[in-house]
Design an enzyme around this catalytic site. Sequence first.
Site, PDB file in Angstrom:
ATOM      1  N   ARG A 162     -21.908  38.172  -0.438  1.00  0.00           N
ATOM      2  CA  ARG A 162     -22.207  38.495   0.948  1.00  0.00           C
ATOM      3  C   ARG A 162     -22.942  37.304   1.546  1.00  0.00           C
ATOM      4  O   ARG A 162     -23.614  36.555   0.829  1.00  0.00           O
ATOM      5  CB  ARG A 162     -23.092  39.745   1.036  1.00  0.00           C
ATOM      6  CG  ARG A 162     -22.494  40.994   0.407  1.00  0.00           C
ATOM      7  CD  ARG A 162     -23.477  42.152   0.472  1.00  0.00           C
ATOM      8  NE  ARG A 162     -22.918  43.385  -0.078  1.00  0.00           N
ATOM      9  CZ  ARG A 162     -23.061  43.782  -1.336  1.00  0.00           C
ATOM     10  NH1 ARG A 162     -23.760  43.029  -2.192  1.00  0.00           N
ATOM     11  NH2 ARG A 162     -22.522  44.916  -1.761  1.00  0.00           N
ATOM     12  N   LYS A 209     -27.517  44.314  -2.406  1.00  0.00           N
ATOM     13  CA  LYS A 209     -27.833  45.555  -1.696  1.00  0.00           C
ATOM     14  C   LYS A 209     -28.656  46.471  -2.592  1.00  0.00           C
ATOM     15  O   LYS A 209     -28.379  46.603  -3.784  1.00  0.00           O
ATOM     16  CB  LYS A 209     -26.540  46.271  -1.277  1.00  0.00           C
ATOM     17  CG  LYS A 209     -25.997  45.792   0.062  1.00  0.00           C
ATOM     18  CD  LYS A 209     -24.932  46.743   0.570  1.00  0.00           C
ATOM     19  CE  LYS A 209     -24.497  46.357   1.978  1.00  0.00           C
ATOM     20  NZ  LYS A 209     -23.473  47.273   2.500  1.00  0.00           N
ATOM     21  N   HIS A 233     -17.339  37.203   6.161  1.00  0.00           N
ATOM     22  CA  HIS A 233     -17.206  38.240   5.137  1.00  0.00           C
ATOM     23  C   HIS A 233     -15.778  38.321   4.616  1.00  0.00           C
ATOM     24  O   HIS A 233     -15.537  38.853   3.521  1.00  0.00           O
ATOM     25  CB  HIS A 233     -17.638  39.594   5.704  1.00  0.00           C
ATOM     26  CG  HIS A 233     -18.021  40.586   4.653  1.00  0.00           C
ATOM     27  ND1 HIS A 233     -19.177  40.478   3.909  1.00  0.00           N
ATOM     28  CD2 HIS A 233     -17.398  41.717   4.213  1.00  0.00           C
ATOM     29  CE1 HIS A 233     -19.258  41.493   3.056  1.00  0.00           C
ATOM     30  NE2 HIS A 233     -18.190  42.262   3.223  1.00  0.00           N
ATOM     31  N   ARG A 270     -15.250  37.063   1.133  1.00  0.00           N
ATOM     32  CA  ARG A 270     -15.536  38.039   0.073  1.00  0.00           C
ATOM     33  C   ARG A 270     -14.349  38.989  -0.103  1.00  0.00           C
ATOM     34  O   ARG A 270     -13.974  39.324  -1.228  1.00  0.00           O
ATOM     35  CB  ARG A 270     -16.804  38.802   0.436  1.00  0.00           C
ATOM     36  CG  ARG A 270     -17.223  39.904  -0.520  1.00  0.00           C
ATOM     37  CD  ARG A 270     -18.600  40.418  -0.091  1.00  0.00           C
ATOM     38  NE  ARG A 270     -18.896  41.762  -0.552  1.00  0.00           N
ATOM     39  CZ  ARG A 270     -19.515  42.039  -1.695  1.00  0.00           C
ATOM     40  NH1 ARG A 270     -19.872  41.052  -2.507  1.00  0.00           N
ATOM     41  NH2 ARG A 270     -19.781  43.284  -2.037  1.00  0.00           N
ATOM     42  N   HIS A 295     -20.688  46.648  -5.947  1.00  0.00           N
ATOM     43  CA  HIS A 295     -20.506  47.940  -5.300  1.00  0.00           C
ATOM     44  C   HIS A 295     -21.063  49.049  -6.186  1.00  0.00           C
ATOM     45  O   HIS A 295     -20.816  49.064  -7.391  1.00  0.00           O
ATOM     46  CB  HIS A 295     -19.024  48.223  -5.047  1.00  0.00           C
ATOM     47  CG  HIS A 295     -18.433  47.418  -3.939  1.00  0.00           C
ATOM     48  ND1 HIS A 295     -17.075  47.222  -3.789  1.00  0.00           N
ATOM     49  CD2 HIS A 295     -19.011  46.744  -2.911  1.00  0.00           C
ATOM     50  CE1 HIS A 295     -16.848  46.468  -2.719  1.00  0.00           C
ATOM     51  NE2 HIS A 295     -18.006  46.168  -2.172  1.00  0.00           N
ATOM     52  N   TYR A 309      -9.462  47.457  -1.561  1.00  0.00           N
ATOM     53  CA  TYR A 309      -8.706  46.225  -1.802  1.00  0.00           C
ATOM     54  C   TYR A 309      -7.358  46.496  -2.452  1.00  0.00           C
ATOM     55  O   TYR A 309      -6.449  45.661  -2.362  1.00  0.00           O
ATOM     56  CB  TYR A 309      -9.548  45.252  -2.628  1.00  0.00           C
ATOM     57  CG  TYR A 309     -10.807  44.852  -1.900  1.00  0.00           C
ATOM     58  CD1 TYR A 309     -10.750  44.082  -0.747  1.00  0.00           C
ATOM     59  CD2 TYR A 309     -12.059  45.299  -2.329  1.00  0.00           C
ATOM     60  CE1 TYR A 309     -11.901  43.756  -0.044  1.00  0.00           C
ATOM     61  CE2 TYR A 309     -13.218  44.968  -1.638  1.00  0.00           C
ATOM     62  CZ  TYR A 309     -13.135  44.204  -0.503  1.00  0.00           C
ATOM     63  OH  TYR A 309     -14.276  43.883   0.192  1.00  0.00           O
TER      64      TYR A 309
END
Length: 314
Positions: free
Chosen positions: A136, A161, A257, A260, A283, A292
């Site tokens: 990110r 995150k 982004h 990514r 994630h 994806y």
Amino acid sequence: EDALLRERISEAIATCGLHADTASIYYRWISRFLDHCGSIPTEPVAATESLRRFVAACQVSGTYSRPTLQLCCCSIGFLFREVFRWPTPQIRRASADSRARPVPVVFSHEEIGRIITHFPSRYRIAACLAYGCGLRVSECVALRIRDIDLDRGVLIVRQGKRGRQRSLSLPCMVRLQLQNHLETVRRQLKEELDRSLVLGVPGLGKIDNLDRAWPACPVFPSIHTSGQVRHVGKGCLQKAFKQALNDSRIPKKAGIHALRHSFATHLLAAGADIRTVQEALGHSSLETTMIYTHVLQAEQPAVPSPLDRIQINW
């Protein structure tokens, strides 16, 4: 009472390890919801009904996009779940509208090469890491020297995150250039230290010894006139990406982004396991990574055209 609630929200945000940008968004939406209620909710059923009316009013206004309304529901769901300790409200979100979730923009390998080539030299390494490690933009700019292990070829993301940490493989192609970049950074910091005698390094305060402060220094620093060493802003990389995309003459509308997104899609296309891609991206939910697979399906139609079976005399 309001001050006590703010303190409880701050504690919940700290406990969950939310990123500063996420915390700011949550604060903003929670404040709007409480203003809508007129007072602090004390009962979950009534609060849920107030939330339904609030979300409906936001949808009817037409001011907010679908992703923004999703953030609204997530923010107030956080208030219910983590602050009030109530069940997460079951709301018909804006995501339940007739529009399908947009498929992320993905670049081909050739397009990635063109974009990175057109990046300004000072940000080209950052672009390589954003794509090559699937970072990110916030993770990219927050990298510090201690997060890079050139001997082992490992990059450690410590500012993911919710504070999640993960280790990634450094692309072989970028290691020599990264080493040269770090040597240039050290030389620049040494010159600044010789000139101003002290440097302000995040987490260490003012220092007069670069050797001691070096591991905590940003990989992509921005040296202020006050002698403060901070990492370069996210906006700088985003602006550089937009300019590189424009200079590359690639007819796609995307932000940084998308590098990514491209990283994840190219890994899956090369046969990587979905769980491996999930870990690489950091994630928490496999469902987030599954988007994806939809990108791959969209880019690779399963049914060939029947026109290819016909011979035509042009």
